[in-house]
Enzyme design. Structure first.
Site, short mmCIF file in Angstrom:
data_model
loop_
_atom_site.label_atom_id
_atom_site.label_comp_id
_atom_site.label_asym_id
_atom_site.label_seq_id
_atom_site.Cartn_x
_atom_site.Cartn_y
_atom_site.Cartn_z
N LYS A 75 7.97 52.63 101.15
CA LYS A 75 6.76 51.83 101.31
C LYS A 75 7.10 50.33 101.30
O LYS A 75 6.63 49.59 102.17
CB LYS A 75 5.79 52.17 100.17
CG LYS A 75 4.44 51.47 100.23
CD LYS A 75 3.37 52.32 99.58
CE LYS A 75 3.45 52.34 98.07
NZ LYS A 75 2.95 51.12 97.42
N ARG B 278 7.57 45.23 104.49
CA ARG B 278 8.37 44.02 104.80
C ARG B 278 8.79 44.00 106.26
O ARG B 278 8.83 42.96 106.90
CB ARG B 278 9.59 43.96 103.88
CG ARG B 278 9.19 43.56 102.46
CD ARG B 278 10.24 43.99 101.47
NE ARG B 278 10.00 43.46 100.12
CZ ARG B 278 9.12 43.95 99.25
NH1 ARG B 278 8.36 44.98 99.58
NH2 ARG B 278 8.98 43.42 98.05
N ARG C 184 -7.06 43.53 90.54
CA ARG C 184 -5.67 43.22 90.17
C ARG C 184 -5.40 41.71 90.23
O ARG C 184 -5.98 41.00 91.02
CB ARG C 184 -4.72 44.01 91.08
CG ARG C 184 -4.87 45.50 90.81
CD ARG C 184 -3.99 46.33 91.66
NE ARG C 184 -2.58 46.12 91.37
CZ ARG C 184 -1.59 46.66 92.08
NH1 ARG C 184 -1.87 47.44 93.11
NH2 ARG C 184 -0.34 46.43 91.75
N SER D 185 8.66 40.02 89.46
CA SER D 185 7.77 40.65 90.43
C SER D 185 8.27 40.37 91.84
O SER D 185 8.34 39.21 92.27
CB SER D 185 6.34 40.12 90.29
OG SER D 185 5.61 40.44 91.46
N GLN E 153 6.73 41.20 94.48
CA GLN E 153 5.61 40.79 95.34
C GLN E 153 5.44 39.28 95.29
O GLN E 153 5.21 38.63 96.32
CB GLN E 153 4.34 41.51 94.91
CG GLN E 153 4.44 43.02 95.13
CD GLN E 153 3.23 43.78 94.63
OE1 GLN E 153 2.30 43.19 94.09
NE2 GLN E 153 3.25 45.08 94.80
N ASP F 99 7.81 51.84 89.27
CA ASP F 99 6.85 52.77 89.84
C ASP F 99 7.11 54.23 89.43
O ASP F 99 6.31 55.12 89.72
CB ASP F 99 6.85 52.67 91.37
CG ASP F 99 6.36 51.31 91.84
OD1 ASP F 99 5.58 50.67 91.10
OD2 ASP F 99 6.75 50.87 92.93
N LYS G 98 -1.24 47.82 87.36
CA LYS G 98 -0.93 48.53 88.61
C LYS G 98 -2.20 49.14 89.18
O LYS G 98 -3.30 48.73 88.82
CB LYS G 98 0.15 49.60 88.33
CG LYS G 98 1.48 48.99 87.90
CD LYS G 98 2.13 48.23 89.04
CE LYS G 98 3.40 47.54 88.61
NZ LYS G 98 3.94 46.66 89.63
N ARG H 62 -1.68 51.96 83.90
CA ARG H 62 -0.86 53.18 83.83
C ARG H 62 -0.48 53.56 82.41
O ARG H 62 -0.25 54.74 82.13
CB ARG H 62 0.38 53.04 84.72
CG ARG H 62 0.01 53.16 86.18
CD ARG H 62 1.20 53.30 87.09
NE ARG H 62 0.72 53.49 88.46
CZ ARG H 62 1.38 53.14 89.55
NH1 ARG H 62 2.58 52.60 89.45
NH2 ARG H 62 0.86 53.36 90.74
C1 S3P Z 1 6.53 46.24 95.08
C2 S3P Z 1 6.80 45.61 93.90
C3 S3P Z 1 6.38 46.14 92.58
C4 S3P Z 1 5.99 47.60 92.67
C5 S3P Z 1 5.11 47.87 93.87
C6 S3P Z 1 5.84 47.53 95.15
C7 S3P Z 1 6.99 45.61 96.35
O1 S3P Z 1 5.27 45.40 92.13
O2 S3P Z 1 5.35 48.03 91.50
O3 S3P Z 1 4.72 49.24 93.92
O4 S3P Z 1 7.06 46.30 97.38
O5 S3P Z 1 7.31 44.42 96.30
P1 S3P Z 1 5.40 43.98 91.36
O6 S3P Z 1 5.94 42.98 92.31
O7 S3P Z 1 4.01 43.65 90.92
O8 S3P Z 1 6.32 44.24 90.21
#
Ligand code: S3P
Length: 423
Positions: A13, A18, A113, A158, A160, A308, A335, A339
Site C-alpha cells: 500500500k 508513493r 485523525r 512518521s 507520512q 501496522d 490510527k 488500536r
Molecule cells: C505509512 C506510514 C505509517 C503507517 C501507515 C502507512 C506510510 O503511518 O502506519 O499505515 O505509507 O507512510 P505514520 O506515518 O503515521 O507512522
C-alpha cells in the site's frame, strides 16, 4: 505431513501510494507494475486524476502519462481520500507546491485523525492551509509554486509527515531536510532516488539536493505488502503442520520489524530469492508452524518498522509462552481506530489477560490458550478486522466480527487468500 501453500498477498500500500504520487509529477511516462487496487490506493489515483493527471489502468498495472512537475490543475471538486491517512498526508504535501485551491476530506475515521503534524511544517514552507477545529480534515490548501526550504525536526517517527515535507520540498528552492527520532519507512526516499531526484541521508535524517525533478521513463514494480503478509505469517505459526511460502514480499528494513519479532519468538522462517527492484529489497518468506513460541517485546526502536503489525502480533501474543509487551506506542491511538483500545477491549472479551497502558499493553499468553466465542468490535478498522478473522481461523472459535467490509481499504483479496490457505 505439513500442508505446503504458496501465496502472493496484496501489493504494498505504501509503495503504491508513493508511485502514483511521484509518477504524477514526473517528466515522462511511468508504468506502475502490480499496483494495489484497494479502496485507499484507488482513492489516491482518483484524486490525482481530478488534478488533471492522465492515469490509466491496464490489468494489474497503472500507467501514468505525466506532463512534468508543475502540470497539475485545480480540481473542480473536493478530493475524497476515504479512510487513508497516507493518501491525505502525501497529497497535502504534493499540493502545497501548487498555487490553486485543493480541499481534501475523508471518511469519519480520517476526519478524526491528527493533521497538525503536516499542517505545521507545510505552513512553514509557505502553503496556506485551513482546517477544522483541532487540526482536523477537511483541509483546504492553497500552495505556492516556490515554497520555502525547511529544516524540520519531527518529534515522532512518521513516514507520512516526512514524505509530505519531501514532496512539498520538490517545489522549494532552498535546503529541505527532515530529521526524525527513529527512522520511519523510507520508500519515498528510495523512489525519489530511483526517479533521479537527489535525496541524501544524514544521521537519522534526509535532505533533498539540487536536482528535484523526477524523471520518469521507467517501470516501478510494487512488491507484496509485508503488512498484509503478517496475517498469514501468524496464521502459519499458529496452525498445526502448516508451511506457507509468501512470494515477492517487500523486505525493506524500515518495514520488516516483524522478522525481528519472529526471531524473538524463536520461530522457523527463511528468506529465499532475495533481490532488489527499484531500490526496494524483495524476497520470498517461508514460514512454518511452531508449537512453543517465546513472548516478545516491542519498544520505540523497533516500533516504526512494525507499526501496522501490532494488531496481528497481539493475536500471536495470546499463544506465546509468557508475557509479551508493547510499549512506547501511543501513536497506535491515532490510527484508523484507537488500536490500543480496540486490541485491549476485544482481548478482554475473549478472556485473555491483558493490561492496558497509555502507550501500550501487556498480554499474558500461553500455548493452547482457550478463547470465548464473542462479538468483536472492529471500529471499522481493517487491520483489527483481519487480525480477529485470523484468530477465529487458528482457534476454530466462531467470532462475530462486525465491519469486515473495511478490509477492502487495504487488502480486497484477503478472504479469498484465507480460503485458499485453509483449503
Ligand atoms: C505509512 C506510514 C505509517 C503507517 C501507515 C502507512 C506510510 O503511518 O502506519 O499505515 O505509507 O507512510 P505514520 O506515518 O503515521 O507512522
Amino acid at each position: 505431513m505439513a500442508k505446503v501453500k504458496m501465496l502472493r498477498v496484496g501489493s504494498d500500500k505504501s509503495i503504491s501510494h508513493r508511485a502514483a504520487v511521484l509518477a504524477s509529477v514526473s517528466l515522462k511516462k511511468v508504468i506502475i507494475k502490480n499496483y494495489l487496487f484497494a479502496d485507499d490506493t484507488i482513492n489516491t489515483i482518483r484524486a490525482l486524476s481530478q488534478t488533471g493527471v492522465d492515469i490509466n489502468i491496464n490489468g494489474l498495472d497503472v500507467i501514468v502519462n505525466p506532463k512534468g512537475k508543475y502540470s497539475l490543475k485545480e480540481p473542480d471538486d473536493v478530493l475524497n481520500m476515504g479512510n487513508s491517512g497516507t493518501g491525505m498526508r502525501l497529497l497535502s504535501g504534493l499540493l502545497s507546491g501548487f498555487d490553486f485551491l485543493s480541499v481534501l476530506t475523508g471518511d469519519a475515521s480520517l476526519r478524526k485523525r491528527p493533521m497538525m503534524r503536516i499542517i505545521n511544517p507545510l505552513r512553514q514552507m509557505g502553503a496556506e492551509i485551513l482546517f477544522r477545529y483541532g487540526g482536523l480534515a477537511p483541509l483546504s490548501i492553497r500552495g505556492k509554486r516556490n515554497l520555502n526550504g525547511i529544516k524540520y525536526k519531527q518529534n515522532i517517527a512518521s513516514a507520512q509527515v516526512k514524505s509530505a515535507i519531501l514532496l512539498a520540498g520538490l517545489f522549494a528552492e532552498n535546503d529541505v531536510c527532515v530529521k526524525e527520532p527513529f527512522k520511519s519507512r523510507d520508500h519515498t526516499e528510495n523512489m525519489l532516488r530511483f526517479l533521479g531526484v537527489d535525496c541524501v541521508e544524514n544521521n537519522n535524517g534526509v535532505c533533498l539536493g539540487n536536482n528535484r525533478v523526477p524523471l520518469g521513463d521507467c517501470e516501478i514494480y510494487v512488491p507484496a505488502d509485508i503488512s498484509s503478509s503478517a496475517f498469514f505469517v501468524v496464521l502459519a505459526l499458529l496452525m498445526k503442520d502448516m508451511n506457507i511460502i509468501l512470494k515477492d514480499i517487500g523486505l525493506n528494513e524500515t518495514r520488516s520489524g516483524i522478522l525481528r519479532i519472529l526471531s524473538q519468538c524463536e520461530a522457523d522462517y527463511e528468506i529465499l530469492n532475495r533481490r532488489v527492484l527499484n531500490n526496494e529489497p524483495i524476497g520470498d518468506l517461508v514460514i512454518k508452524s511452531k508449537s512453543a513460541l517465546k513472548p516478545f517485546v516491542i519498544d520505540k526502536e523497533i516500533l516504526p518498522a512494525l507499526i501496522d503489525e501490532i494488531p496481528i502480533l497481539s493475536v500471536l501474543a495470546i499463544f506465546c509462552d509468557g508475557v509479551s509487551v508493547v510499549k512506547d506506542a501511543s501513536e497506535l491511538r491515532k490510527k484508523e481506530s484507537d488500536r490500543i483500545k480496540s486490541i485491549c477491549d476485544n482481548l478482554k472479551t475473549l478472556g485473555v489477560e491483558i493490561e492496558e497502558f497509555e502507550d501500550g499493553f501487556k498480554i499474558h499468553g500461553h500455548p493452547g490458550h482457550k478463547i470465548n466465542p464473542c462479538k468483536i468490535e472492529t471500529h471499522k478498522d481493517h487491520r483489527i478486522a483481519m487480525s480477529f478473522t485470523i484468530l477465529s481461523a487458528v482457534s476454530g472459535v466462531n467470532l462475530d466480527i462486525d465491519g469486515t467490509q473495511s478490509i477492502k481499504t487495504s487488502y480486497p483479496g484477503f478472504f479469498e487468500h484465507l480460503s485458499y490457505i485453509l483449503s
